[in-house]
Motif scaffolding. Structure first.
Motif, short mmCIF file in Angstrom:
data_model
loop_
_atom_site.label_atom_id
_atom_site.label_comp_id
_atom_site.label_asym_id
_atom_site.label_seq_id
_atom_site.Cartn_x
_atom_site.Cartn_y
_atom_site.Cartn_z
N ARG A 35 0.81 -1.21 0.00
CA ARG A 35 0.00 0.00 0.00
C ARG A 35 0.85 1.26 0.00
NH1 ARG A 35 -5.05 1.13 1.42
NH2 ARG A 35 -5.43 -0.65 0.08
N VAL A 36 1.82 1.38 0.90
CA VAL A 36 2.62 2.60 0.99
C VAL A 36 3.46 2.79 -0.27
CG1 VAL A 36 4.40 3.81 2.31
CG2 VAL A 36 2.64 2.50 3.52
N ARG A 37 4.02 1.71 -0.81
CA ARG A 37 4.82 1.82 -2.04
C ARG A 37 3.97 2.32 -3.21
NH1 ARG A 37 9.69 -0.61 -2.85
NH2 ARG A 37 9.11 -1.14 -4.98
N SER A 38 2.68 1.96 -3.22
CA SER A 38 1.81 2.35 -4.34
C SER A 38 1.67 3.86 -4.46
CB SER A 38 0.43 1.70 -4.18
OG SER A 38 -0.29 2.28 -3.11
N TYR A 39 1.84 4.58 -3.36
CA TYR A 39 1.74 6.04 -3.41
C TYR A 39 2.86 6.66 -4.25
CZ TYR A 39 -1.90 6.29 0.16
OH TYR A 39 -3.09 6.18 0.85
N PHE A 40 4.04 6.04 -4.22
CA PHE A 40 5.22 6.65 -4.84
C PHE A 40 5.70 5.91 -6.09
CE2 PHE A 40 5.27 7.14 -0.21
CZ PHE A 40 5.22 8.52 -0.10
N LYS A 41 5.17 4.71 -6.34
CA LYS A 41 5.67 3.91 -7.45
C LYS A 41 4.68 3.77 -8.59
CE LYS A 41 9.55 3.13 -5.43
NZ LYS A 41 10.78 3.79 -5.93
N SER A 42 3.57 4.48 -8.54
CA SER A 42 2.61 4.44 -9.64
C SER A 42 2.09 5.85 -9.90
CB SER A 42 1.44 3.50 -9.30
OG SER A 42 0.81 3.90 -8.09
N LYS A 43 1.53 6.05 -11.09
CA LYS A 43 1.05 7.37 -11.47
C LYS A 43 -0.20 7.72 -10.67
CE LYS A 43 -0.39 10.14 -15.45
NZ LYS A 43 -0.69 10.14 -16.90
N GLN A 44 -0.25 8.94 -10.15
CA GLN A 44 -1.37 9.37 -9.32
C GLN A 44 -2.13 10.50 -10.01
OE1 GLN A 44 -1.77 7.43 -6.98
NE2 GLN A 44 0.25 6.58 -6.64
N VAL A 45 -3.42 10.55 -9.74
CA VAL A 45 -4.26 11.62 -10.29
C VAL A 45 -5.14 12.17 -9.17
CG1 VAL A 45 -4.30 10.70 -12.63
CG2 VAL A 45 -6.03 9.96 -10.99
N GLY A 46 -5.73 13.33 -9.43
CA GLY A 46 -6.72 13.90 -8.51
C GLY A 46 -6.17 14.20 -7.13
N ARG A 47 -6.98 13.91 -6.15
CA ARG A 47 -6.65 14.24 -4.77
C ARG A 47 -5.44 13.46 -4.27
NH1 ARG A 47 -9.18 16.96 -0.65
NH2 ARG A 47 -9.00 16.18 1.49
N ARG A 48 -5.27 12.22 -4.77
CA ARG A 48 -4.12 11.44 -4.31
C ARG A 48 -2.83 12.06 -4.83
NH1 ARG A 48 -2.97 4.93 -4.93
NH2 ARG A 48 -1.89 4.72 -2.96
N ALA A 49 -2.84 12.56 -6.06
CA ALA A 49 -1.65 13.23 -6.61
C ALA A 49 -1.33 14.48 -5.78
CB ALA A 49 -1.89 13.59 -8.07
N GLU A 50 -2.37 15.19 -5.39
CA GLU A 50 -2.20 16.39 -4.56
C GLU A 50 -1.56 16.02 -3.22
OE1 GLU A 50 -5.50 19.00 -2.39
OE2 GLU A 50 -5.71 19.07 -4.57
#
Length: 601
Positions: A41-56
């Motif tokens: 879960r924590v790696r997914s924040y930094f190792k995949s492309k983010q959009v919307g509020r998660r990217a923010e």
């Protein structure tokens, strides 16, 4: 892009359940989440492309902490505790409580009673509701107290109370009522509030007809209203279920990184009411986790009463949720309950579609307007703008006011007022530079000491003098690098430019225009008007209070203590003038003092 610190910590993540706390540059917790597998879960924040509020969110993360636990249930419970403690910006923010009244049958006392309450205590009492119509709930309670009397008085007093003579009290006021008698009444009340009202409606209808036949139209109208209120509280909807089990039905719909959650409340075999919650997803890749966390947090709110059963769509760990909530959690496969679950999803979709249409209009005036200001200054988007303004009368009673705008909207709980020391220290409260330096030093020095988040932009209501004074304190005294801009007015006292530069990088201050027709320009003038209003209002109140205090000081025989007594009791010169000598003495003055005040004023 993850920092080197985060990259190193990612390699050490365990494959265990637990919670993670995301932190910003100031070390403040901005998001709390849970997972069955922290590593993934924590790696997914930094190792995949983010959009919307998660990217923010990811753009603001500078560090994180983790707490491992043994089971997913423990992770749920820990997440609730951490969210309550830190109140993170990016977590779901639920209002405290329903705001609706409940009808309660008390059980913690020897002589129970029925009453209306807005607070649900975990005391073993029976709570029915909540009821959206307060007046209907009050009328229904009065009916219950007349037809199913328990205790209406304060308890034993050695003689029968008025309610006992009216047949609305079982007599706890003068004798011991058998528990069996209370139990029988409570059983009838519970049956009534659970929907068994057929005989009541028939009885009231007959009485209404009889009153009308006897030309007692006011009495007939009173009974008619009583019938209406009982139907609104106890029989609000048509029967849609085959049993009286209290159920809450949850379903959701996700689109464009937003989630819409619909809750149906089934009481007395009827749909009592519904609620809709919508918010942007921080973790758009796993909306199921957000939905499950929402349900747990939902029942942690003040005044939320757990039903006998919770219904959810497929795809969730019902067993774990049931352990956390301590009520059965089920997923219907067919029939009436499945139809209600589908209806909840359809309503969730409908609400979200409407929300997008409104968001498109609203964002232009809030976040979009704030983004225009940051873009004009060449800055990355920030959530918080703070603005100062000063007020005084020829240097007397100087004050300063701070307003805060969050994503383009006033954040009034963060507003602050400052009584400036300039007048006392310098005998010149009108010195804008000294006033600016003092209030900036006090505001951001305190935020530093309390380790609180700094604003993303400071707007000074003035020109280069105020901007220079603010930046000097921030950079040279507090070692802070917060962007500062001035809101500059033209000869007609209308704001038309921003004054901004980057002194650290040697870029001089320059005037930056905003399109007068843009939402950004409108937001800038709104901020300036709001801070000016807030400062002027505060100054007028302080000046009026000080003027009253000075006038009282001029009265012979009235010292500081007597003056404060008068101010606390009456609050204004008009009320002191109107007060009689007896009133003045009641406020704490002696007879000679009271006579002097009346003669002087």
């Amino acid at each position: 892009m993850a920092t080197q610190l985060i990259e190193n910590k990612l390699k050490l993540l365990p494959e265990k359940p637990g919670c993670y706390l995301m932190k910003d540059v100031n070390g403040s917790v901005i998001y709390v989440g849970k997972s069955k597998n922290l590593k993934n879960r924590v790696r997914s924040y930094f190792k995949s492309k983010q959009v919307g509020r998660r990217a923010e969110l990811v753009r603001e993360i500078r560090d994180y902490d983790i707490i491992t636990v043994s089971t997913d249930k423990e992770a749920f419970l820990l997440e609730i505790t951490l969210i309550k403690k830190y109140q993170p910006y990016y977590n779901v923010q639920l209002k405290q409580g329903t705001g609706y009244p409940y009808i309660e049958i008390t059980t913690r006392e020897h002589d129970p009673q029925t009453r209306l309450t807005s607070i649900v205590h975990k005391d073993g009492g029976y709570y029915f509701g909540p009821y959206p119509n307060v007046y209907a709930a009050q009328a229904t309670l009065k009916f219950i107290q007349k037809v199913f009397p328990l205790r209406r008085c304060h308890g034993y007093q050695g003689r029968p109370c008025l309610y006992y003579h009216m047949g609305q009290c079982l007599g706890a006021c003068f004798n011991k009522v058998p528990q069996k008698e209370y139990d029988e009444q409570i059983k009838k009340i519970k049956s009534f509030l659970n929907g068994d009202i057929g005989w009541v409606k028939q009885d009231l209808t007959e009485k209404m007809s009889q009153a009308a036949a006897n030309l007692e139209f006011e009495r007939a109208a009173e009974i008619r209203d009583q019938l209406k209120y009982i139907e609104e509280t106890v029989e609000k909807q048509k029967i849609i279920s085959n049993d009286n089990t209290q159920r809450d039905i949850f379903n959701y719909y996700v689109d464009k990184s937003w989630i819409s959650i619909q809750i149906f409340f089934l009481r007395q075999a009827k749909l009592l009411r519904r609620e809709t919650k919508m918010f942007p997803l921080t973790d758009a890749s796993d909306p199921e986790d957000t939905f499950a966390a929402f349900i747990v947090q939902f029942y942690e709110q003040k005044n939320r009463v757990l039903p006998k059963e919770v219904l959810l769509p497929e795809g969730f760990d019902n067993h774990t949720l049931a352990e956390v909530l301590k009520v059965p959690v089920r997923t219907p496969k067919r029939g009436q309950k499945k139809s209600l679950l589908d209806m909840a999803k359809d309503n969730a979709k409908l609400k979200l579609d409407d929300k997008f249409r409104l968001l498109e209009l609203g964002n232009r005036k809030t976040k979009g307007a704030q983004k225009e200001i940051f873009n004009a200054l060449g800055l990355p988007y920030g959530h918080i703008i703070e603005s100062f303004d000063h007020s005084h009368i020829q240097g007397a009673y100087p004050v300063s006011a701070l307003v805060v705008f969050k994503d383009g909207e006033p954040f009034k709980t963060a507003y602050r007022k400052y009584k400036l020391k300039g007048e006392v220290e310098h005998q010149n409260g009108g010195d804008e530079v000294r006033n600016t330096r003092e209030v900036v030093r006090r505001r951001y020095g305190r935020l530093l000491r309390e380790h609180k988040k700094m604003p993303d932009l400071i707007l000074m209501d003035g020109g280069q003098i105020q901007v220079d004074a603010c930046e000097d304190v921030l950079r040279n005294e507090l070692n802070l690098n917060i962007p500062v801009a001035g809101m500059v007015k033209d000869d007609k006292h209308r704001t038309n430019h921003l004054l901004f530069g980057d002194p650290i990088n040697g870029i001089p201050l320059k005037l930056i225009p905003l399109n007068p027709q843009s939402e950004g320009f409108y937001l800038m003038t709104r901020i300036q008007d709001e801070v000016h209003r807030f400062a002027i209002t505060f100054h007028r109140r302080r000046h009026a209070k000080n003027a009253l205090s000075s006038r009282l000081d001029s009265i012979k025989g009235i010292g500081p203590k007597s003056r404060n007594k008068l101010l606390r009791t009456f609050g204004s010169m008009k009320k002191i003038k109107e007060a009689s000598i007896e009133d003045l003495r009641a406020a704490g003055l002696t007879l000679p003092q009271s006579q002097t005040v009346k003669l002087t004023l």
